[in-house]
Enzyme design. Structure first.
Site, PDB file in Angstrom:
ATOM      1  CB  THR A 333      25.596 -60.825   8.011  1.00 20.96           C
ATOM      2  OG1 THR A 333      24.581 -59.830   8.010  1.00 20.96           O
ATOM      3  CG2 THR A 333      26.941 -60.130   8.012  1.00 20.96           C
ATOM      4  N   GLY A 426      24.951 -62.166  12.213  1.00 18.74           N
ATOM      5  CA  GLY A 426      23.952 -62.305  13.270  1.00 18.74           C
ATOM      6  C   GLY A 426      23.397 -61.007  13.812  1.00 18.74           C
ATOM      7  N   GLY A 427      23.463 -59.927  13.040  1.00 16.88           N
ATOM      8  CA  GLY A 427      22.884 -58.667  13.492  1.00 16.88           C
ATOM      9  C   GLY A 427      23.516 -58.215  14.801  1.00 16.88           C
TER      10      GLY A 427
HETATM   11  O1  DON Z   1      25.053 -54.156   9.631  1.00 14.91           O
HETATM   12  C1  DON Z   1      24.407 -54.795  10.438  1.00 14.91           C
HETATM   13  O2  DON Z   1      24.620 -54.785  11.627  1.00 14.91           O
HETATM   14  C2  DON Z   1      23.309 -55.690   9.932  1.00 14.91           C
HETATM   15  N1  DON Z   1      22.871 -55.251   8.643  1.00 14.91           N
HETATM   16  C3  DON Z   1      23.784 -57.097   9.923  1.00 14.91           C
HETATM   17  C4  DON Z   1      22.718 -58.051   9.556  1.00 14.91           C
HETATM   18  C5  DON Z   1      23.040 -59.418   9.940  1.00 14.91           C
HETATM   19  O3  DON Z   1      24.060 -59.724  10.487  1.00 14.91           O
HETATM   20  C6  DON Z   1      22.056 -60.442   9.659  1.00 14.91           C
HETATM   21  N2  DON Z   1      22.581 -61.696  10.055  1.00 14.91           N
HETATM   22  N3  DON Z   1      22.704 -62.729  10.244  1.00 14.91           N
END
Ligand code: DON
Length: 528
Positions: A333, A426-427
């Site tokens: 992301t 980072g999810g």
């Molecule tokens: O919206 C969200 O929370 C996820 N789709 C974010 C994904 C994400 O941050 C992946 N990262 N490094």
């Protein structure tokens, strides 16, 4: 000052500021440039969130993807009710993209420079090409996903090998798409030739995004989540992101603990922070979703009483066995932070979800589609790619936004001026990464470089374990934590890992802005 995950995009943003553009202008130019130079996460085919402080006005823009009209609650379950991989790779994984409409809305409200001018750097980068840098390079583990789709393979795995560092890379189809958007605004994406290319890709690849889904997509201006922490006013993202409310709850719980007296990164401080995170995530995962579909208990998340009750429970938690951590996947992301000469601030986080999203490039249009559908609850109790176990409030429904963890955040000083602009990738670790940055800066007054570089830790409601960044904690501290509730598990390595957030921040220090790009990443902070 501009801080992004990709040096080329940072430079584009600084050029816009230097030539008199405001923070919104720079954000538009940066976001489109990221779609070219940072294709793992920068995007046209994804979505995201923006928090703004323009003048005295705070606002939040939700341009999250929505579930296509033909989506169904159980669309990712097989006949036996097991979760398939279809929410992760290929056409069916994609939600209706929101990014172009979001940037258009940002520009309509706050932009000062002509829209087309702001897209020109991205068009040039795509058309004339650029020398690939570390921010651009894909990992070997992403290669197989991209190779499944001819248009993705042609762009990112030409001749069977990943594009190497230092190569000249072009994307003429993307340049053409960007030119249509430059000329026709959001219509250049959601109708006409670009939409026709998406429709053709859906037909070819078995997707369900319809022409009407694209045409009807709307971003939403929302009231930001606002709360105070240690005497500072924080503005963050409301649902459909869980970020703002979850951080508000974590910090409200922490407000009743004297972290300073416990000591920075002492076992006790880490324990109460991690337990606060766990408590807040448990509520996030079960209660939050798209506000157009579920009633959001905003008051409960912000109330001192809820925080006090949870704090009391933390004070008495006992040791419990750890459960294994959910396997992590490549994930990406991207967040960027901008402030302009007037002191306006923009925090924007955008994503395709996993690295390269669904891995499916729309043939002829040069952009990847997201795999954001995986952020929904495919099945109550199942664990998604971000390691989250979510509830029915986040179940799939046509037109619904999937719950996010993205947390663009601005902290104001007592005069109402931005003092800290931050956010992360980072999810689920976005939420804890931003929390830790706030604690490091607001509780401990660490210089921004140290606040960013400090070893991270992460806890969420499931699995019941505390993730520590490898190499960042002394053995006796680890032993002290292991004897408590959380059993530490270690990330693979402290750098170049996908286990922790990438935080991109700007802090006001006296009369100057200080920017720090995530030291674990490959970005750049630049001012003028
Ligand atoms: O919206 C969200 O929370 C996820 N789709 C974010 C994904 C994400 O941050 C992946 N990262 N490094």
């Amino acid at each position: 000052m501009v801080v992004t995950a990709a040096p080329l995009a940072t430079r584009v943003g600084v050029d816009v500021l230097r030539s008199g553009g405001n923070a919104a202008d720079a954000a538009v130019a940066v976001a489109f440039s990221l779609a070219v130079v940072y294709p793992t996460a920068g995007n046209l085919g994804g979505g995201g969130f923006i928090v703004t402080r323009m003048g005295r006005e705070s606002a939040a823009l939700d341009f999250r993807e929505v579930a296509p009209g033909a989506s169904t609650r159980d669309m990712y379950l097989d006949a036996k009710g097991n979760v398939t991989g279809k929410s992760l790779t290929g056409a069916l994984a994609a939600g209706v993209p929101g990014s172009v409409a979001g940037l258009w809305a940002l520009h309509e409200k706050f932009g000062t420079k002509p829209w087309g001018e702001l897209l020109q750097p991205a068009i040039d980068l795509a058309e004339k090409g650029f020398t690939t840098d570390s921010a651009f390079i894909a990992s070997e583990s992403e290669r197989a996903r991209l190779q499944q789709f001819p248009a993705s393979a042609a762009l990112f795995v030409p001749g069977g090998s990943l594009v190497p560092l230092g190569a000249m890379w072009r994307n003429p189809d993307l340049a053409a798409t960007l030119r249509r958007i430059a000329k026709h605004g959001r219509d250049g994406f959601y109708t006409g030739p670009t939409a026709a290319l998406v429709a053709a890709e859906m037909k070819r690849s078995g997707g369900i995004i319809s022409a009407a889904d694209l045409k009807n997509y709307e971003p939403i201006w929302r009231a930001p989540v606002e709360f105070d922490y240690r005497g500072h006013h924080v503005i963050s993202m409301p649902p459909a992101s869980s970020g703002g409310l979850t951080i508000a709850l974590i910090t409200n719980i922490l407000s009743g603990f004297d972290l300073h007296a416990m000591g920075w990164h002492s076992p006790e401080a880490i324990r109460v922070i991690a337990e606060s995170e766990r408590a807040a995530f448990a509520r996030r995962n079960t209660l939050l979703g798209d506000p157009a579909f579920v009633k959001i208990p905003t008051e409960a998340f912000l109330s001192p009483d809820t925080a006090a009750a949870l704090r009391a429970a933390i004070a008495s938690t006992r040791v419990a066995a750890a459960e294994p951590r959910a396997p992590s996947r490549e994930r990406h992301t991207t967040h960027f932070s901008v402030v302009d000469a007037h002191g306006n601030a923009i925090a924007m986080t955008t994503t395709l979800n996993n690295g390269y999203g669904s891995a499916l490039t729309v043939a002829g249009a040069g952009f990847l589609l997201n795999d954001e559908m995986d952020d929904f609850t495919a099945k109550v109790g199942a664990i998604n790619a971000m390691g989250l176990r979510q509830g029915s409030a986040n179940a799939i429904q046509p037109g619904k936004r999937m719950l996010s963890s993205m947390t663009p955040t601005i902290v104001l000083d007592s005069a109402g001026a931005p003092m800290l602009v931050t956010g992360a990738s980072g999810g689920a670790r976005i939420i804890t990464g931003v929390t830790q940055l706030l604690i490091n800066v607001l509780d401990f007054s660490l210089p921004l470089g140290l606040a960013e570089g400090a070893p991270r830790f992460h806890a969420q409601d499931y699995p019941d374990s505390l993730l520590l960044e490898k190499g960042g904690y002394a053995d006796d501290l680890v032993r002290a934590l292991a004897g408590r509730r959380q059993h530490p598990t270690f990330s693979k390595s402290s750098y170049d890992n996908d286990d922790f957030s990438y935080v991109q921040s700007i802090l006001r220090v006296g009369f100057r802005w200080q920017g720090v790009a995530e030291p674990r990443g490959h970005g750049l902070a630049l001012g003028y």
